[in-house]
Design a protein around this motif. Structure first.
Motif, short mmCIF file in Angstrom:
data_model
loop_
_atom_site.label_atom_id
_atom_site.label_comp_id
_atom_site.label_asym_id
_atom_site.label_seq_id
_atom_site.Cartn_x
_atom_site.Cartn_y
_atom_site.Cartn_z
N SER A 1 24.97 41.96 36.77
CA SER A 1 25.20 42.44 38.14
C SER A 1 24.16 43.48 38.55
CB SER A 1 26.60 43.03 38.25
OG SER A 1 27.60 42.08 37.96
N SER B 1 21.69 42.98 41.78
CA SER B 1 21.59 43.95 42.87
C SER B 1 20.16 44.44 43.04
CB SER B 1 22.52 45.14 42.61
OG SER B 1 22.16 45.82 41.41
N ALA C 1 25.31 48.99 44.79
CA ALA C 1 25.76 48.22 43.64
C ALA C 1 24.93 48.55 42.40
CB ALA C 1 25.68 46.72 43.95
N TRP D 1 33.64 45.18 44.99
CA TRP D 1 32.28 44.68 45.08
C TRP D 1 32.23 43.16 45.14
CZ3 TRP D 1 28.23 46.79 46.87
CH2 TRP D 1 28.03 48.17 46.77
N SER D 2 33.16 42.51 44.49
CA SER D 2 33.22 41.06 44.61
C SER D 2 33.49 40.65 46.05
CB SER D 2 34.32 40.51 43.68
OG SER D 2 34.39 39.11 43.77
N TRP E 1 30.33 41.41 48.28
CA TRP E 1 29.26 40.42 48.13
C TRP E 1 29.65 39.09 48.74
CZ3 TRP E 1 24.79 42.03 48.01
CH2 TRP E 1 24.37 43.08 47.19
N ALA F 1 23.30 37.07 46.04
CA ALA F 1 24.54 37.61 46.61
C ALA F 1 25.72 36.70 46.27
CB ALA F 1 24.40 37.76 48.12
N SER G 1 26.58 37.20 42.64
CA SER G 1 27.20 38.51 42.42
C SER G 1 28.70 38.49 42.67
CB SER G 1 26.54 39.56 43.33
OG SER G 1 25.18 39.74 42.99
#
Length: 234
Positions: free
Chosen positions: A32, A36, A78, A115-116, A119, A154, A157
């Protein structure tokens, strides 16, 4: 797992780099982190283009500055978040408090899930703006590879952060189900309610009153004349 709390052993053990980098959540964090960095680098370096007759550069995604700002901003944040959690993973085995470990794991679950989702939003946003971009705004197709790379990473991610959230949740369940590190456990010797009965004194105890017997002893007066009993002579 015996002797484990939230996926790590007791505090005070030596740090093993080989074991650390072989852990699944560590691998996903590094992946990850790389993704990023790629997203940030692609947009920051090649995400702004202009027409041959223009001086001002615009975002390659349909000239929408918000799209490039989103990619650069989320990529930077991130990147820093991955670095912070990697540092926490290194320090995690040294945390002696089970409650502090629980807070760290729950924070990992929440941040990774966040964050999931972010993205996922970023992938949809960038893909949509790239799809509606006009050819006349970028006739030379400058930055096209960088734009597509940002969209691709993206998308990847989404799953790397979702994987981190899943592994963190498994660590939370492992810690919550561990009887060895139960936070509600009370030592019976320290619990006053655990011993409602007084100690029993045996008959052989020389310090017990009356020779150690708890039963009353018959007195001689019960067999003499003062008690109304007449002895019989045979």
């Amino acid at each position: 797992m015996e002797g484990m709390a939230y996926g790590a052993g007791k505090a005070g053990g030596a740090f093993d780099p080989t074991t650390f980098f072989q852990q699944p959540h560590t691998i996903l964090r590094i992946v990850s982190w790389v993704f990023s960095l790629v997203i940030f680098g692609c947009i920051a370096n090649e995400g702004y283009v202009n027409r041959p007759d223009e001086v001002v550069e615009y975002c390659v995604y349909n000239r929408n500055q918000n799209a490039c700002n989103y990619a650069v901003g989320m990529g930077t944040l991130a990147f820093l978040c991955c670095m912070g959690f990697l540092a926490l993973d290194v320090y995690f085995p040294q945390i002696s408090s089970v409650k502090d470990r629980k807070k760290a794991v729950l924070a990992d679950v929440g941040v990774s899930a966040f964050w999931s989702f972010m993205w996922f939003v970023g992938f949809c946003f960038l893909a949509n703006q790239w799809q509606v971009a006009k050819l006349e705004d970028n006739p030379l197709k400058e930055g096209a590879d960088a734009a597509r790379a940002a969209i691709t990473f993206a998308f990847f991610s989404i799953f790397t952060w979702a994987g981190q959230a899943y592994l963190a949740f498994q660590r939370y369940k492992l810690g919550a189900d561990s009887a060895l590190f139960s936070q509600d456990y009370t030592d019976p010797s320290q619990d006053a309610g655990a011993a409602p009965y007084s100690a029993f004194s045996s008959a052989e105890d020389p310090e017990s009153p009356g020779g150690g017997s708890s039963y009353p002893q018959p007195s001689d007066g019960a067999f003499d004349g003062s008690a109304g009993y007449q002895r019989q002579d045979y």
